[in-house]
Design an enzyme around this catalytic site. Structure first.
Site, PDB file in Angstrom:
ATOM      1  N   GLU A  28       5.915 -13.662  -5.324  1.00 42.53           N
ATOM      2  CA  GLU A  28       6.435 -11.960  -5.853  1.00 42.53           C
ATOM      3  C   GLU A  28       7.318 -11.912  -7.193  1.00 42.53           C
ATOM      4  O   GLU A  28       8.305 -12.430  -7.489  1.00 42.53           O
ATOM      5  CB  GLU A  28       6.710 -11.112  -4.787  1.00 42.53           C
ATOM      6  N   LYS A  71       0.435  -3.999  -5.755  1.00 42.85           N
ATOM      7  CA  LYS A  71       1.716  -3.917  -4.890  1.00 42.85           C
ATOM      8  C   LYS A  71       1.110  -2.122  -4.981  1.00 42.85           C
ATOM      9  O   LYS A  71       1.625  -0.924  -5.471  1.00 42.85           O
ATOM     10  CB  LYS A  71       2.733  -4.104  -5.056  1.00 42.85           C
ATOM     11  N   CYS A  86       5.049  -9.045  -0.072  1.00 39.47           N
ATOM     12  CA  CYS A  86       6.491  -8.720   0.319  1.00 39.47           C
ATOM     13  C   CYS A  86       5.710  -7.554   1.213  1.00 39.47           C
ATOM     14  O   CYS A  86       5.576  -8.156   2.492  1.00 39.47           O
ATOM     15  CB  CYS A  86       7.260  -8.519  -0.075  1.00 39.47           C
TER      16      CYS A  86
END
Length: 309
Positions: free
Chosen positions: A44, A130, A164
């Site tokens: 990430e 995200k 994540c």
């Protein structure tokens, strides 16, 4: 049986030095491909950096001039997508003949997004933004929408990405399972031990291979003029790794990697995917659409739109 060699890269990003971060990413991808990897996953925010331990001078109801300056530096370190950095990464995956998923910070207008970038032998293929930045990440990153949830067919398996803590979102996972993800890529900075349980759960639930790439970041990797809350001792571990590769039945094939940077490589037997889905397909024969239905809005949601006559 079809075999696929996959690699997850564990390394720290270069905060406020994107040219150095790009050079490091290219070197690591070449290294992974040299070990036979046909699919490579980087962590990430690898390009643009993950500012672990920085607060950007924010308190409820106030921002400091120093924090605004830190954000300026971070903003200028982000990349445009597509742009020069994605061009270089695409040239490399064309040269290597591999697929790659690379974590980055995207600059679009005056907003930053945490993204997973997809590449293949054809070059740049697309991105996932995200959907939900976690906690204080919302100070620095915007929210993605349903229009960037791609699944990329590599010819040997379909790649998708959850960044994540998106891996904790059951409805997001369901939407991705419905797209037939075979290789679940999980760029992350979560180094906790219980992350391993999450990766094994996703593998079992999706009956897919999980490729989780985490950063390993020391205080010494950050510029000297920023001060993370963890302290300024150079050997302070800011992100402790834990990269792993898991099979569709939850077997750990590689990792978790601790204590430093490195590359994990595993041979994936893609026959394990139908073997695993024999008795469980979350959005197929094990679903109950008569009881549960998920509606997914994949239309772009820009803040302004031309008026339709």
């Amino acid at each position: 049986m079809t075999q696929l060699t996959a690699a997850v890269v564990q390394a720290g990003s270069k905060l406020f030095d994107t040219p150095a971060g790009l050079a490091k990413a290219l070197d690591l991808m070449r290294d992974a491909a040299g070990r036979g990897a046909e699919v490579v996953v980087l962590p990430e925010a690898f390009l643009g950096g993950y500012p672990k331990g920085l607060d950007f001078g924010v308190r409820v109801g106030s921002r400091t001039p120093e924090g605004r300056e830190t954000f300026r530096r971070y903003f200028e370190s982000a990349i445009t997508v597509p742009g020069p950095e994605t061009d270089e990464l695409g040239v490399l995956t064309r040269e290597l003949g591999c697929h790659a998923v690379v974590g980055a910070v995207e600059r679009a207008g005056s907003t930053l997004y945490c993204v997973a970038l997809f590449f293949g032998p054809e070059g740049y293929l697309g991105k996932h933004r995200k959907l939900m930045p976690t906690a204080a990440e919302r100070l620095i990153w915007g929210f993605g929408d349903g229009s960037t949830m791609p699944v990329v067919d590599s010819g040997h398996g379909r790649l998708g990405a959850a960044i994540c803590w998106e891996n904790y979102m059951p409805l997001f996972r369901t939407a991705m399972y419905a797209k037939g993800v075979d290789l679940w890529c999980a760029p992350t900075v979560d180094d906790r031990e219980n992350w391993q349980a999450t990766m094994r759960h996703v593998a079992l639930e999706g009956r897919c291979f999980v490729l989780s790439a985490n950063q390993y970041l020391l205080r010494s990797d950050l510029p000297g003029d920023v001060h993370p809350v963890q302290g300024d001792a150079p050997d302070t571990v800011l992100i402790g790794g834990g990269s792993t590769i898991v099979s569709p039945l939850g077997e750990v094939l590689a990792g978790p990697l601790r204590g430093g940077e490195g590359i994990l490589v595993a041979e994936l037997d893609l026959g394990d995917i139908p073997r695993g889905r024999f008795d469980f397909d979350a959005t197929g024969h094990y679903a109950r659409p008569d009881v549960f239905t998920l509606h997914v809005d994949e239309t772009p949601r820009p803040p302004t739109r031309p008026r339709t006559p």
